[in-house]
Motif scaffolding. Structure first.
Motif, PDB file in Angstrom:
ATOM      1  N   GLY A 138      41.365  64.641  27.008  1.00 47.73           N
ATOM      2  CA  GLY A 138      41.766  65.283  28.086  1.00 47.73           C
ATOM      3  C   GLY A 138      42.132  64.490  29.229  1.00 47.73           C
ATOM      4  O   GLY A 138      42.169  65.181  30.250  1.00 47.73           O
ATOM      5  N   GLU A 139      42.230  63.247  29.041  1.00 51.40           N
ATOM      6  CA  GLU A 139      42.415  62.287  30.215  1.00 51.40           C
ATOM      7  C   GLU A 139      43.797  61.686  30.296  1.00 51.40           C
ATOM      8  O   GLU A 139      44.555  62.041  29.214  1.00 51.40           O
ATOM      9  CB  GLU A 139      41.377  61.319  30.107  1.00 51.40           C
ATOM     10  N   GLN A 140      44.180  61.393  31.228  1.00 54.89           N
ATOM     11  CA  GLN A 140      45.558  60.563  31.519  1.00 54.89           C
ATOM     12  C   GLN A 140      45.357  59.064  31.888  1.00 54.89           C
ATOM     13  O   GLN A 140      44.214  58.767  32.496  1.00 54.89           O
ATOM     14  CB  GLN A 140      46.342  61.511  32.356  1.00 54.89           C
ATOM     15  N   LEU A 141      46.224  58.276  31.347  1.00 52.10           N
ATOM     16  CA  LEU A 141      46.196  57.148  31.679  1.00 52.10           C
ATOM     17  C   LEU A 141      46.447  56.612  33.274  1.00 52.10           C
ATOM     18  O   LEU A 141      47.399  57.227  33.790  1.00 52.10           O
ATOM     19  CB  LEU A 141      47.439  56.139  30.890  1.00 52.10           C
ATOM     20  N   PRO A 142      45.821  56.024  33.924  1.00 50.01           N
ATOM     21  CA  PRO A 142      45.770  55.834  35.544  1.00 50.01           C
ATOM     22  C   PRO A 142      46.867  55.074  35.784  1.00 50.01           C
ATOM     23  O   PRO A 142      47.423  54.336  34.909  1.00 50.01           O
ATOM     24  CB  PRO A 142      44.653  55.453  35.867  1.00 50.01           C
ATOM     25  N   LEU A 143      47.702  55.521  36.805  1.00 48.75           N
ATOM     26  CA  LEU A 143      49.147  54.842  37.204  1.00 48.75           C
ATOM     27  C   LEU A 143      48.693  53.590  37.689  1.00 48.75           C
ATOM     28  O   LEU A 143      47.512  53.153  38.354  1.00 48.75           O
ATOM     29  CB  LEU A 143      49.680  55.608  38.372  1.00 48.75           C
ATOM     30  N   ALA A 144      49.712  52.320  37.571  1.00 48.87           N
ATOM     31  CA  ALA A 144      49.411  51.398  37.810  1.00 48.87           C
ATOM     32  C   ALA A 144      49.559  51.269  39.289  1.00 48.87           C
ATOM     33  O   ALA A 144      50.520  51.743  40.006  1.00 48.87           O
ATOM     34  CB  ALA A 144      50.551  50.384  37.199  1.00 48.87           C
ATOM     35  N   PRO A 145      48.785  50.221  39.924  1.00 44.60           N
ATOM     36  CA  PRO A 145      49.033  50.166  41.501  1.00 44.60           C
ATOM     37  C   PRO A 145      50.231  49.874  42.011  1.00 44.60           C
ATOM     38  O   PRO A 145      50.834  48.773  41.267  1.00 44.60           O
ATOM     39  CB  PRO A 145      47.737  49.384  41.940  1.00 44.60           C
ATOM     40  N   LYS A 146      50.639  50.457  42.971  1.00 51.32           N
ATOM     41  CA  LYS A 146      51.956  50.063  43.682  1.00 51.32           C
ATOM     42  C   LYS A 146      51.990  48.684  44.131  1.00 51.32           C
ATOM     43  O   LYS A 146      50.849  48.084  44.706  1.00 51.32           O
ATOM     44  CB  LYS A 146      52.338  50.995  44.639  1.00 51.32           C
ATOM     45  N   SER A 147      53.201  47.984  43.993  1.00 49.80           N
ATOM     46  CA  SER A 147      53.007  46.520  44.413  1.00 49.80           C
ATOM     47  C   SER A 147      53.418  46.650  45.765  1.00 49.80           C
ATOM     48  O   SER A 147      54.028  47.227  46.186  1.00 49.80           O
ATOM     49  CB  SER A 147      54.120  45.916  43.802  1.00 49.80           C
ATOM     50  N   ASN A 148      52.904  45.718  46.636  1.00 48.99           N
ATOM     51  CA  ASN A 148      52.779  45.562  48.003  1.00 48.99           C
ATOM     52  C   ASN A 148      53.883  44.454  48.273  1.00 48.99           C
ATOM     53  O   ASN A 148      54.374  44.417  49.507  1.00 48.99           O
ATOM     54  CB  ASN A 148      51.511  44.841  48.774  1.00 48.99           C
ATOM     55  N   GLY A 149      54.919  44.202  47.424  1.00 46.33           N
ATOM     56  CA  GLY A 149      56.074  43.508  47.529  1.00 46.33           C
ATOM     57  C   GLY A 149      55.928  42.101  47.572  1.00 46.33           C
ATOM     58  O   GLY A 149      56.810  41.181  47.928  1.00 46.33           O
ATOM     59  N   THR A 150      54.661  41.583  47.459  1.00 48.35           N
ATOM     60  CA  THR A 150      54.349  40.028  47.504  1.00 48.35           C
ATOM     61  C   THR A 150      54.026  39.607  45.983  1.00 48.35           C
ATOM     62  O   THR A 150      53.351  40.227  45.506  1.00 48.35           O
ATOM     63  CB  THR A 150      53.133  39.749  48.455  1.00 48.35           C
ATOM     64  N   GLU A 151      54.442  38.312  45.441  1.00 44.94           N
ATOM     65  CA  GLU A 151      54.215  37.841  44.398  1.00 44.94           C
ATOM     66  C   GLU A 151      52.977  36.911  44.457  1.00 44.94           C
ATOM     67  O   GLU A 151      52.724  36.381  45.549  1.00 44.94           O
ATOM     68  CB  GLU A 151      55.589  37.150  43.923  1.00 44.94           C
ATOM     69  N   LYS A 152      52.371  36.944  43.301  1.00 43.14           N
ATOM     70  CA  LYS A 152      51.207  36.045  43.374  1.00 43.14           C
ATOM     71  C   LYS A 152      51.538  34.429  43.151  1.00 43.14           C
ATOM     72  O   LYS A 152      52.657  34.233  42.909  1.00 43.14           O
ATOM     73  CB  LYS A 152      50.595  36.180  42.004  1.00 43.14           C
ATOM     74  N   SER A 153      50.876  33.899  44.140  1.00 42.35           N
ATOM     75  CA  SER A 153      51.591  32.225  44.387  1.00 42.35           C
ATOM     76  C   SER A 153      51.216  31.416  43.064  1.00 42.35           C
ATOM     77  O   SER A 153      50.185  31.942  42.358  1.00 42.35           O
ATOM     78  CB  SER A 153      50.735  31.957  45.802  1.00 42.35           C
ATOM     79  N   LEU A 154      51.730  30.312  43.148  1.00 41.62           N
ATOM     80  CA  LEU A 154      51.273  29.345  42.078  1.00 41.62           C
ATOM     81  C   LEU A 154      49.721  29.070  42.130  1.00 41.62           C
ATOM     82  O   LEU A 154      48.928  29.006  40.947  1.00 41.62           O
ATOM     83  CB  LEU A 154      51.843  28.066  42.235  1.00 41.62           C
ATOM     84  N   ARG A 155      49.048  28.783  43.445  1.00 43.01           N
ATOM     85  CA  ARG A 155      47.654  28.658  43.212  1.00 43.01           C
ATOM     86  C   ARG A 155      46.870  29.736  42.863  1.00 43.01           C
ATOM     87  O   ARG A 155      46.028  29.444  42.184  1.00 43.01           O
ATOM     88  CB  ARG A 155      47.543  28.522  44.781  1.00 43.01           C
ATOM     89  N   GLN A 156      47.270  30.986  42.942  1.00 45.95           N
ATOM     90  CA  GLN A 156      46.333  32.124  42.863  1.00 45.95           C
ATOM     91  C   GLN A 156      46.583  32.219  41.249  1.00 45.95           C
ATOM     92  O   GLN A 156      45.438  32.426  40.595  1.00 45.95           O
ATOM     93  CB  GLN A 156      47.255  33.292  43.388  1.00 45.95           C
ATOM     94  N   PHE A 157      47.599  32.070  40.593  1.00 47.30           N
ATOM     95  CA  PHE A 157      47.716  31.937  39.018  1.00 47.30           C
ATOM     96  C   PHE A 157      46.739  30.789  38.771  1.00 47.30           C
ATOM     97  O   PHE A 157      45.925  30.896  37.725  1.00 47.30           O
ATOM     98  CB  PHE A 157      49.171  31.725  38.511  1.00 47.30           C
ATOM     99  N   LEU A 158      46.806  29.545  39.284  1.00 46.28           N
ATOM    100  CA  LEU A 158      46.162  28.443  38.601  1.00 46.28           C
ATOM    101  C   LEU A 158      44.652  28.415  38.788  1.00 46.28           C
ATOM    102  O   LEU A 158      43.683  28.121  38.115  1.00 46.28           O
ATOM    103  CB  LEU A 158      46.487  27.199  39.534  1.00 46.28           C
ATOM    104  N   GLU A 159      44.193  29.266  39.820  1.00 51.22           N
ATOM    105  CA  GLU A 159      43.035  29.426  40.280  1.00 51.22           C
ATOM    106  C   GLU A 159      42.272  30.661  39.826  1.00 51.22           C
ATOM    107  O   GLU A 159      41.278  31.267  40.357  1.00 51.22           O
ATOM    108  CB  GLU A 159      42.526  29.064  41.799  1.00 51.22           C
ATOM    109  N   ASP A 160      42.818  31.574  39.010  1.00 53.76           N
ATOM    110  CA  ASP A 160      42.449  32.820  38.676  1.00 53.76           C
ATOM    111  C   ASP A 160      41.035  32.640  37.546  1.00 53.76           C
ATOM    112  O   ASP A 160      41.707  33.077  36.317  1.00 53.76           O
ATOM    113  CB  ASP A 160      43.578  33.826  37.978  1.00 53.76           C
TER     114      ASP A 160
END
Length: 506
Positions: free
Chosen positions: A225-247
């Motif tokens: 009786g549950e629903q899949l939560p909606l994905a959070p809305k994007s704030n319009g900024t893409e993850k940077s190269l550094r953020q991907f590398l250091e995740d």
């Protein structure tokens, strides 16, 4: 003549063009280039040289004769201030970080190793043995008509299902069996393989695994009786190269450590020389199938360690490695898995070579290394504002396997006549028509760095243990005039006036 040579570059110019076997199209004598042996180069002079299409291999510098060589090689660079990640880049970084987390390679990939009893199947890095692959379906030839599914066991223990569906005497082998090169199989095996008929048009197309997982999760939640939560809305900024590398997280199973080591100063590189050579030897032997006798420690050092570049600190007391030649090492825990050979020059980082442990090839380390080197450029840019270009060597459009360098966006190619840069997407249509092209469409534009006769005369030459100007040298060796006039055209007047050229006396 009294001249302070400490700030000068020193090189031996070879006036005759070199002709040798091409490593790309395998032409026996189609590769044409100019060359010079550089004993010492200032980082400024080498930067000027690569902006005229030159490249170094150890202390030897060469420049393709673009309108004569079989495979024209265009200098290529990326403007990192405008660099954008594509989907493939993100996937590679996530895959690498996932490995750091759990130590497991992608379950759908195979290692490169093979043994003598294996057969090659397109699309698989590691193949099954004939005995293991067909041990069930070839017990008796008659059994081929009665089997629907058979377990296939790879040499690494993984199991798959090889399906053969039979309906009223019609046999349809699945894609796995269809992919096998049957020319090398025994006759009794060939008889069980029939040409595939393609996808079943009566069935809907297969869904992606990600979508199937999402639908399965929705079904489970709906039962509760549950629903899949909606994905959070994007704030319009893409993850940077550094953020991907250091995740990464401290709880990850493995730890990645990068070390930037100068190969021309200090003792740090000497302490890991043997480890680097072992890695390089393994890479050349397995990835490039080079014979073991070709690569010795001496050849390795001459090719990837020896450098003519004079180390120079960053300007204005800026902290950092300075300009010069370096090895960027990639360590997972205490194991060296890859090395990037790079030159840090005024305004740019130039990638010389990259080699890695073939056991980790599933991590796509070549591309991952390029992304790490771009991040290094961005890090240095925070200290030195005009430091923004990533030079990738040569782009060879006539060799499809070398076009991958153009996938870093935005990339620029060097016009071989005007020595100006143009976006690669504007150049590709020209190169599709002709492998050699003047990339600059404006016919009025000329090379502004070519020298006049007066400037040629001011070039410094060492001949017979004496330092002299070119005009004096040509009085003694008139037969060298054409060769040195061509030098200025190829090197450019700026570098020609800064470099002292030595000539071997006969």
């Amino acid at each position: 003549m009294s001249v302070d040579l400490s700030a000068k570059s020193l090189a031996q110019w070879f006036s005759d063009p070199e002709q040798h076997k091409c490593g790309y199209c395998k032409s026996s004598s189609g590769s044409m280039s100019f060359g010079m042996l550089t004993e010492e180069l200032t980082v400024e002079d080498y930067k000027d040289l690569i902006d005229r299409g030159w490249r170094r291999s150890g202390k030897y510098c060469y420049k393709p004769i673009m309108n004569e060589t079989c495979c024209p090689q265009y200098a290529i660079r990326c403007d990192t201030t405008q660099f954008t990640l594509n989907k493939s880049h993100k996937k590679i970084m996530k895959k690498f970080n996932k490995f750091l987390n759990d130590g497991v390679f992608n379950k759908n990939t195979y290692t490169h190793q093979q043994d003598e009893s294996t057969i090659q199947m397109p699309g698989f890095n590691k193949v099954s043995t004939i005995i293991d692959l067909y041990q069930e379906i070839t017990t008796e030839e008659g059994n081929l008509n009665n089997i629907t599914y058979n377990e296939v066991k790879d040499t690494d223990g993984d199991k798959h299902l090889a399906q053969t569906s039979i309906d009223n005497g019609t046999k349809k082998s699945n894609a796995f069996a269809d992919s096998i090169n049957t020319s090398s199989l025994p006759k009794y095996i060939k008889k069980g393989l029939k040409e595939g008929t393609g996808a079943d048009p009566t069935r809907p197309p297969c869904k992606k695994a990600k979508l199937l997982r999402l639908e399965k999760k929705k079904d489970k939640l709906s039962l509760k009786g549950e629903q899949l939560p909606l994905a959070p809305k994007s704030n319009g900024t893409e993850k940077s190269l550094r953020q991907f590398l250091e995740d990464v997280q401290p709880s990850f199973k493995h730890n990645l450590k990068l070390k930037l080591i100068s190969t021309t100063r200090g003792e740090e590189w000497k302490q890991v020389k043997d480890v680097e050579f072992e890695l390089y030897f393994k890479y050349q032997s397995i990835v490039h199938n080079d014979p073991p006798e070709r690569w010795t420690v001496r050849n390795f050092e001459r090719f990837l360690v020896s450098s003519p570049l004079k180390h120079k600190p960053f300007p204005n007391g800026i902290d950092g490695p300075g300009y010069g030649s370096f090895h960027q090492q990639y360590w997972i825990d205490d194991k060296l898995i890859a090395v990037g050979v790079i030159d840090i020059l005024p305004g740019c980082l130039s990638s010389v070579y990259f080699f890695y442990d073939p056991d980790y090839r599933d991590l796509t380390l070549g591309t991952y290394g390029s992304l790490r080197e771009i991040q290094l450029v961005l890090d240095l840019q925070n200290k030195i504002p005009n430091f923004k270009y990533y030079y990738m060597g040569f782009y060879i459009h006539s060799c499809p396997k070398m076009r991958y360098k153009g996938k870093l966006n935005p990339s620029y190619l060097l016009c071989p006549e005007t020595y100006t840069w143009f976006k690669i997407d504007k150049c590709v249509p020209k190169l599709d028509i002709s492998k050699y092209s003047r990339l600059n469409e404006d016919s009025r534009v000329v090379d502004t760095n070519s020298g006049t006769v007066d400037e040629v005369n001011k070039i410094m030459v060492v001949y017979g243990h004496k330092l002299m100007y070119m005009r004096d040298f040509l009085r003694v060796c008139e037969d060298q005039k054409d060769g040195f006039n061509n030098l200025v055209k190829q090197v450019g007047k700026k570098s020609a006036l800064n470099i002292v050229f030595w000539v071997c006396s006969s």
